[in-house]
Design an enzyme around this catalytic site. Structure first.
Site, PDB file in Angstrom:
ATOM      1  CD  GLU A  35      38.905 -56.724  53.540  1.00 34.06           C
ATOM      2  OE1 GLU A  35      39.881 -56.249  54.149  1.00 34.06           O
ATOM      3  OE2 GLU A  35      37.725 -56.661  53.985  1.00 34.06           O
ATOM      4  CB  THR A  42      38.266 -48.106  57.263  1.00 38.14           C
ATOM      5  OG1 THR A  42      37.968 -49.304  57.973  1.00 38.14           O
ATOM      6  CG2 THR A  42      37.374 -46.985  57.741  1.00 38.14           C
ATOM      7  CB  CYS A  43      41.595 -45.403  54.290  1.00 38.20           C
ATOM      8  SG  CYS A  43      42.177 -43.917  53.478  1.00 38.20           S
ATOM      9  CB  CYS A  48      40.563 -41.044  54.138  1.00 41.70           C
ATOM     10  SG  CYS A  48      41.236 -42.251  55.259  1.00 41.70           S
ATOM     11  CE  LYS A  51      37.669 -37.192  55.385  1.00 44.53           C
ATOM     12  NZ  LYS A  51      38.029 -37.494  56.737  1.00 44.53           N
ATOM     13  N   GLY A 178      31.183 -35.201  68.626  1.00 45.84           N
ATOM     14  CA  GLY A 178      31.896 -33.922  68.522  1.00 45.84           C
ATOM     15  C   GLY A 178      33.285 -34.093  67.958  1.00 45.84           C
ATOM     16  CE1 TYR A 180      38.417 -38.482  60.782  1.00 47.20           C
ATOM     17  CE2 TYR A 180      38.839 -39.081  63.056  1.00 47.20           C
ATOM     18  CZ  TYR A 180      38.808 -39.417  61.721  1.00 47.20           C
ATOM     19  OH  TYR A 180      39.156 -40.665  61.319  1.00 47.20           O
ATOM     20  CD  GLU A 184      36.546 -35.260  58.586  1.00 46.02           C
ATOM     21  OE1 GLU A 184      37.727 -34.908  58.640  1.00 46.02           O
ATOM     22  OE2 GLU A 184      36.205 -36.450  58.396  1.00 46.02           O
ATOM     23  CB  THR A 314      45.034 -43.701  56.220  1.00 44.83           C
ATOM     24  OG1 THR A 314      43.667 -44.093  56.308  1.00 44.83           O
ATOM     25  CG2 THR A 314      45.677 -44.339  55.013  1.00 44.83           C
ATOM     26  CG  HIS A 439      52.254 -10.840  49.745  1.00 47.41           C
ATOM     27  ND1 HIS A 439      51.457 -10.743  50.869  1.00 47.41           N
ATOM     28  CD2 HIS A 439      51.909  -9.816  48.922  1.00 47.41           C
ATOM     29  CE1 HIS A 439      50.670  -9.685  50.729  1.00 47.41           C
ATOM     30  NE2 HIS A 439      50.924  -9.124  49.571  1.00 47.41           N
ATOM     31  CD  GLU A 444      51.556 -13.008  53.198  1.00 52.08           C
ATOM     32  OE1 GLU A 444      52.603 -12.332  53.147  1.00 52.08           O
ATOM     33  OE2 GLU A 444      50.602 -12.837  52.413  1.00 52.08           O
TER      34      GLU A 444
END
Ligand code: FAD
Length: 462
Positions: A35, A42-43, A48, A51, A178, A180, A184, A314, A439, A444
């Site tokens: 690494e 990234t995640c 993720c 974020k 435009g 996600y 976000e 992910t 409910h 529902e």
């Protein structure tokens, strides 16, 4: 002496690479993982997880505002960006350490270095120029933000990577994109109090999502004061000290303290030694070309996750890493089924979606029934917030099978994860109807929509 230094060399300690190394080690393989930045990928480090922490943090604004309708008096709330960043950094460091420990516990060895491929069985560590031979090499190098064609002033533009480390909250921010990630961050910055303008070149945001979802999210975001300009692009960014002027293709310009692009990501394939080893690139998406078992054009080299640019999520990278390790080291061939992957957009309100959109279903099936409802969530009746929830089921009119489920509203992602099981199991609309409602919930509605709101029948000649 063993023929190779290790059985498996994984390049990239992100979601997919870590899972592959751990499972392979569990199958008895001598595994090594390189690494170049931070374990977790990234995640965990800049995707993720941070974020979602930001989304949760920014949502408190609405909670404070909504509380009044329920009798609460909330004194004017203050917000401190440096505290958010410091606490987020602490949590990410904890997760990074957990990833490191888990890999080490599995018996795989971590090397903190950039690794490049020398030939079909050799990698070179740039940190110490050492060469390691491996029976198999797994490329799990992920992807990176892509700013698109260079424009004057592009050096002033930040990506999501930098957005996680800003010194202060911008009073105004322009976000181009435009998809996600753009939406976000638009919700995040708006929630914390920034004035947000979204710029998107297409005619509506969230390309590829169900048309009703696209329209609904846009309307809801605009109601919250986010400006969304479509059909234009950023052509130039000028800097004046600490602020910027963003020039648009429609001739207008906007002032802000930050300009962010989230217009796409490219797979990390550059300078990896792919050409040397003969690893082919998929001409359609620029990622590494692989077969159903994630094997590249070279039989000892595999690739998983975002670097293959298939479904950049992910859980997909993790599943592909696991399947690779089982197939190659676990004596069990596993193919990843990429159908019906549930996804979310953690915009505000959030989106949950699984299966086919109405447009996709109509292209593939001769009879398609649509069940759609929008309603005011119970909380809004007392808070007074002007918001509506969207629920939509796309059903095969011939077999009654539920082909897609789309939702915009609070907890859409949580609900969609559960609905995805039913969709994956090929549940029919009759199965949904036979399920007794829980409910009072928003979910529902998914089992109480009785009458199709639209019915599409394709004529034989079409
Ligand atoms: C802002 C943002 C939000 C996201 N939100 C979500 C979400 O909500 N849900 C979701 O499912 N997905 C989300 N994603 C996508 C998700 O992060 C990726 O799909 C996932 O991380 C892919 O995993 P991977 O293992 O393929 O690659 P990565 O996690 O990117 O890991 C690759 C690793 O390889 C390392 N590396 C690269 N080249 C080398 C080299 N030559 N030598 C050594 N190391 C190298 C990198 O440093 C990196 O750590 C988000 C992404 C971003 C950017």
């Amino acid at each position: 002496m063993a023929e190779f230094d290790v059985d498996l060399f994984v390049i990239g300690g992100g979601s997919g690479g870590v899972r592959a190394a751990r499972i392979a080690a569990g199958h008895g393989a001598r595994a090594m993982i390189a690494e170049e930045y931070r374990m977790g990928g990234t995640c965990v480090i800049r995707g993720c997880v941070p974020k979602k922490l930001f989304v949760i943090g920014s949502h408190f604004r609405q909670e404070f505002e909504d509380a009044a309708g329920f009798g609460w008096t909330v004194p004017s709330a203050g917000f401190d960006w440096p505290t958010l960043i410091a606490n987020k950094d602490k949590e990410i460091a904890r997760l990074e350490a957990a990833y490191t420990t888990n890999v080490e516990k599995s018996g795989a060895q971590i090397v903190k270095s950039r690794a490049v491929i020398e030939d079909k069985h050799t990698v070179r560590l740039l940190e110490n120029d050492k060469k390691i031979t491996a029976r198999y090499i797994l490329i799990a190098t992920g992807g990176a933000p892509n700013h698109g064609a260079s424009i004057p002033g592009i050096e002033h533009v930040i990506s999501s990577n930098e957005a996680f480390h800003l010194k202060e909250l911008p009073k105004r921010i322009v976000i181009q994109g435009g998809g996600y990630i753009a939406l976000e961050f638009a919700g995040i910055f708006a929630g914390f109090g920034s004035d947000v303008t979204v710029i998107y070149r297409g005619d509506n945001i969230l390309r590829g999502f169900d048309e009703d979802v696209r329209t609904h999210v846009r309307t809801e975001m605009e109601k919250q004061g986010i400006t969304i300009l479509t059909g234009c692009t950023v052509t130039r960014v000028d800097r004046h000290g600490e602020s910027f002027t963003t020039h648009l293709s429609n001739g207008s310009s906007i002032g802000s303290e930050q300009v962010m692009f989230a217009i796409g990501r490219h797979p990390n394939v550059a300078n990896l030694g792919l050409e040397k080893a003969g690893v082919a690139i998929n001409p359609n998406n620029g990622g590494i070309a692989v077969d159903h078992f994630s094997r590249s054009s070279v039989d000892s080299i595999y690739a998983i996750g975002d670097v293959t640019h298939r479904f950049n999520l992910t859980p997909v990278a993790i599943r592909e890493g696991h399947a690779f390790a089982d197939t190659v080291f676990g004596k069990r061939e596993v193919r990843v089924d990429h159908a019906n992957i549930p996804t979310a957009v953690f915009s505000q309100p959030e989106v949950g979606t699984v299966g086919l959109t109405e447009t996709e279903a109509r292209a593939q099936f001769s009879r398609v029934d649509i069940y759609k409802t929008t309603f005011r969530p119970i909380k809004a009746t007392m808070s007074g917030r002007d918001t509506r929830v969207l629920m939509k089921l796309v059903v095969d009119g011939t077999t009654d099978r539920v082909l897609g489920c789309h939702m915009v509203g609070d907890a859409a992602a949580e609900i969609t994860q559960a609905v995805a099981i039913a969709v994956k199991m090929k549940a029919t609309k009759a199965d949904f109807d036979a399920t007794i409602a829980l409910h009072p919930t928003a979910a529902e509605e998914l089992v109480t929509m009785r009458t199709p709101t639209a019915r599409h029948v394709r004529q034989a000649a079409e």
